[in-house]
Design a protein around this motif. Sequence first.
Motif, PDB file in Angstrom:
ATOM      1  N   GLY A  84      13.155 -17.902  10.038  1.00 51.88           N
ATOM      2  CA  GLY A  84      12.680 -19.281  10.370  1.00 51.88           C
ATOM      3  C   GLY A  84      12.513 -19.360  12.066  1.00 51.88           C
ATOM      4  N   GLU A  85      12.997 -18.353  12.643  1.00 57.74           N
ATOM      5  CA  GLU A  85      12.926 -18.214  14.045  1.00 57.74           C
ATOM      6  C   GLU A  85      11.685 -17.398  14.677  1.00 57.74           C
ATOM      7  OE1 GLU A  85      15.055 -19.894  16.212  1.00 57.74           O
ATOM      8  OE2 GLU A  85      16.122 -20.586  14.198  1.00 57.74           O
ATOM      9  N   ILE A  86      11.115 -17.709  15.765  1.00 62.00           N
ATOM     10  CA  ILE A  86      10.012 -16.940  16.386  1.00 62.00           C
ATOM     11  C   ILE A  86      10.749 -15.458  16.584  1.00 62.00           C
ATOM     12  CG2 ILE A  86       8.922 -16.585  18.560  1.00 62.00           C
ATOM     13  CD1 ILE A  86       8.832 -19.638  19.072  1.00 62.00           C
ATOM     14  N   GLY A  87       9.528 -14.785  16.140  1.00 61.51           N
ATOM     15  CA  GLY A  87       9.934 -13.376  16.140  1.00 61.51           C
ATOM     16  C   GLY A  87      10.351 -12.468  14.699  1.00 61.51           C
ATOM     17  N   ASP A  88      10.051 -13.340  13.787  1.00 61.28           N
ATOM     18  CA  ASP A  88      10.193 -12.816  12.458  1.00 61.28           C
ATOM     19  C   ASP A  88       9.204 -11.748  12.172  1.00 61.28           C
ATOM     20  OD1 ASP A  88      12.385 -14.489  11.722  1.00 61.28           O
ATOM     21  OD2 ASP A  88      11.445 -15.761  10.544  1.00 61.28           O
ATOM     22  N   GLY A  89       8.079 -11.674  12.842  1.00 56.89           N
ATOM     23  CA  GLY A  89       7.375 -10.501  12.478  1.00 56.89           C
ATOM     24  C   GLY A  89       5.906 -11.021  11.876  1.00 56.89           C
ATOM     25  N   LYS A  90       5.375  -9.932  11.495  1.00 54.66           N
ATOM     26  CA  LYS A  90       3.783 -10.141  10.850  1.00 54.66           C
ATOM     27  C   LYS A  90       3.680  -9.198   9.591  1.00 54.66           C
ATOM     28  CE  LYS A  90       1.583 -12.629  14.336  1.00 54.66           C
ATOM     29  NZ  LYS A  90       2.714 -13.120  14.985  1.00 54.66           N
ATOM     30  N   ILE A  91       2.697  -9.471   9.132  1.00 50.82           N
ATOM     31  CA  ILE A  91       2.333  -8.497   7.777  1.00 50.82           C
ATOM     32  C   ILE A  91       0.824  -8.306   7.814  1.00 50.82           C
ATOM     33  CG2 ILE A  91       2.246  -8.497   5.159  1.00 50.82           C
ATOM     34  CD1 ILE A  91       4.398 -10.168   4.931  1.00 50.82           C
ATOM     35  N   PHE A  92       0.264  -7.135   7.863  1.00 55.15           N
ATOM     36  CA  PHE A  92      -1.069  -6.810   7.821  1.00 55.15           C
ATOM     37  C   PHE A  92      -1.416  -6.103   6.659  1.00 55.15           C
ATOM     38  CE2 PHE A  92       0.617  -6.618  12.130  1.00 55.15           C
ATOM     39  CZ  PHE A  92      -0.028  -7.416  12.670  1.00 55.15           C
ATOM     40  N   ILE A  93      -2.406  -6.535   6.079  1.00 57.51           N
ATOM     41  CA  ILE A  93      -3.035  -5.755   4.916  1.00 57.51           C
ATOM     42  C   ILE A  93      -4.512  -5.076   5.045  1.00 57.51           C
ATOM     43  CG2 ILE A  93      -3.827  -6.222   2.301  1.00 57.51           C
ATOM     44  CD1 ILE A  93      -1.864  -8.711   2.629  1.00 57.51           C
ATOM     45  N   SER A  94      -4.583  -3.791   4.721  1.00 59.38           N
ATOM     46  CA  SER A  94      -5.789  -3.058   4.957  1.00 59.38           C
ATOM     47  C   SER A  94      -6.226  -2.334   3.620  1.00 59.38           C
ATOM     48  CB  SER A  94      -5.452  -2.051   5.995  1.00 59.38           C
ATOM     49  OG  SER A  94      -4.974  -2.581   7.095  1.00 59.38           O
ATOM     50  N   PRO A  95      -7.387  -2.100   3.538  1.00 60.15           N
ATOM     51  CA  PRO A  95      -7.881  -1.271   2.502  1.00 60.15           C
ATOM     52  C   PRO A  95      -7.642   0.199   2.657  1.00 60.15           C
ATOM     53  CG  PRO A  95      -9.795  -2.027   3.783  1.00 60.15           C
ATOM     54  CD  PRO A  95      -8.607  -2.587   4.371  1.00 60.15           C
ATOM     55  N   VAL A  96      -7.305   0.828   1.684  1.00 60.58           N
ATOM     56  CA  VAL A  96      -6.926   2.414   1.815  1.00 60.58           C
ATOM     57  C   VAL A  96      -8.276   3.203   0.784  1.00 60.58           C
ATOM     58  CG1 VAL A  96      -5.713   4.167   0.987  1.00 60.58           C
ATOM     59  CG2 VAL A  96      -4.638   2.259   2.015  1.00 60.58           C
ATOM     60  N   ASP A  97      -8.840   3.965   1.239  1.00 59.15           N
ATOM     61  CA  ASP A  97     -10.027   4.535   0.365  1.00 59.15           C
ATOM     62  C   ASP A  97      -9.568   5.707  -0.186  1.00 59.15           C
ATOM     63  OD1 ASP A  97     -11.773   3.116   1.620  1.00 59.15           O
ATOM     64  OD2 ASP A  97     -12.194   4.131   3.183  1.00 59.15           O
ATOM     65  N   ASN A  98      -8.694   6.624   0.117  1.00 59.89           N
ATOM     66  CA  ASN A  98      -8.187   7.977  -0.416  1.00 59.89           C
ATOM     67  C   ASN A  98      -6.722   7.979  -0.225  1.00 59.89           C
ATOM     68  OD1 ASN A  98     -10.681   8.640  -1.897  1.00 59.89           O
ATOM     69  ND2 ASN A  98     -11.405   8.977   0.463  1.00 59.89           N
ATOM     70  N   VAL A  99      -6.000   8.464  -1.074  1.00 61.95           N
ATOM     71  CA  VAL A  99      -4.708   8.984  -0.805  1.00 61.95           C
ATOM     72  C   VAL A  99      -4.669  10.398  -1.470  1.00 61.95           C
ATOM     73  CG1 VAL A  99      -2.308   8.789  -1.443  1.00 61.95           C
ATOM     74  CG2 VAL A  99      -3.524   6.788  -0.962  1.00 61.95           C
ATOM     75  N   ILE A 100      -4.069  11.489  -0.813  1.00 64.08           N
ATOM     76  CA  ILE A 100      -3.993  12.930  -1.347  1.00 64.08           C
ATOM     77  C   ILE A 100      -2.714  13.238  -1.099  1.00 64.08           C
ATOM     78  CG2 ILE A 100      -4.883  15.100  -1.234  1.00 64.08           C
ATOM     79  CD1 ILE A 100      -7.350  13.632   0.147  1.00 64.08           C
ATOM     80  N   ARG A 101      -1.891  13.852  -2.008  1.00 59.71           N
ATOM     81  CA  ARG A 101      -0.492  14.137  -2.056  1.00 59.71           C
ATOM     82  C   ARG A 101      -0.665  15.561  -1.643  1.00 59.71           C
ATOM     83  NH1 ARG A 101       4.174  12.648  -4.437  1.00 59.71           N
ATOM     84  NH2 ARG A 101       2.774  11.548  -5.911  1.00 59.71           N
ATOM     85  N   ILE A 102      -0.194  16.034  -0.727  1.00 58.98           N
ATOM     86  CA  ILE A 102      -0.416  17.393   0.069  1.00 58.98           C
ATOM     87  C   ILE A 102       0.003  18.583  -0.965  1.00 58.98           C
ATOM     88  CG2 ILE A 102       0.338  19.122   1.881  1.00 58.98           C
ATOM     89  CD1 ILE A 102       0.005  16.508   3.617  1.00 58.98           C
ATOM     90  N   ARG A 103       1.264  18.515  -1.446  1.00 58.82           N
ATOM     91  CA  ARG A 103       1.774  19.327  -2.273  1.00 58.82           C
ATOM     92  C   ARG A 103       1.364  19.870  -3.478  1.00 58.82           C
ATOM     93  NH1 ARG A 103       5.441  18.731  -6.597  1.00 58.82           N
ATOM     94  NH2 ARG A 103       5.341  16.488  -6.150  1.00 58.82           N
ATOM     95  N   THR A 104       0.576  18.862  -4.152  1.00 55.63           N
ATOM     96  CA  THR A 104       0.000  18.973  -5.494  1.00 55.63           C
ATOM     97  C   THR A 104      -1.895  18.685  -5.445  1.00 55.63           C
ATOM     98  OG1 THR A 104       0.116  16.648  -6.299  1.00 55.63           O
ATOM     99  CG2 THR A 104       1.806  18.168  -6.678  1.00 55.63           C
ATOM    100  N   GLY A 105      -2.071  18.233  -4.459  1.00 58.40           N
ATOM    101  CA  GLY A 105      -3.582  17.809  -4.247  1.00 58.40           C
ATOM    102  C   GLY A 105      -3.911  16.654  -5.306  1.00 58.40           C
ATOM    103  N   GLU A 106      -3.004  16.013  -5.964  1.00 57.43           N
ATOM    104  CA  GLU A 106      -3.298  14.849  -6.668  1.00 57.43           C
ATOM    105  C   GLU A 106      -3.927  13.811  -5.655  1.00 57.43           C
ATOM    106  OE1 GLU A 106       0.357  14.207  -9.771  1.00 57.43           O
ATOM    107  OE2 GLU A 106       1.005  14.326  -7.717  1.00 57.43           O
ATOM    108  N   ARG A 107      -4.630  12.816  -6.398  1.00 55.95           N
ATOM    109  CA  ARG A 107      -5.554  11.759  -5.273  1.00 55.95           C
ATOM    110  C   ARG A 107      -5.354  10.473  -5.915  1.00 55.95           C
ATOM    111  NH1 ARG A 107      -9.399  13.685  -2.113  1.00 55.95           N
ATOM    112  NH2 ARG A 107      -9.740  16.035  -2.260  1.00 55.95           N
ATOM    113  N   ASP A 108      -5.481   9.523  -5.006  1.00 52.99           N
ATOM    114  CA  ASP A 108      -5.372   8.107  -5.241  1.00 52.99           C
ATOM    115  C   ASP A 108      -3.980   7.679  -5.966  1.00 52.99           C
ATOM    116  OD1 ASP A 108      -7.852   7.934  -4.091  1.00 52.99           O
ATOM    117  OD2 ASP A 108      -8.921   8.363  -5.745  1.00 52.99           O
TER     118      ASP A 108
END
Length: 112
Positions: A84-108
Amino acid sequence: MKKVEAIIRPFKLDEVKIALVNAGIVGMTVSEVRGFGRQKGQTERYRGSEYTVEFLQKLKIEIVIEDAQVDTVVEKIIAAAQTGEIGDGKIFISPVDNVIRIRTGERDMAAI
């Protein structure tokens, strides 16, 4: 998919983590960051001298989730991080096009 970035007070990390884990979120990245917003720093004393800390220490939490989870995650972060005080922070939401797990190559969603 969406990426939710939350800048929070450091002492609120445990509460936010517990709230997100209880909501079914299985992973997050936490970074120490410094910055200022409306707080514009703060004045502190050290050995009798007064000085201004211009960049305040915060934590940045990054989470990649399904679109349907965004509202729940945002609500949980706000409930856990809010003082409830100044300085609590912020939240930002962005789209993500792709995710790739390096170990297995799995996607999204399989990679999350």
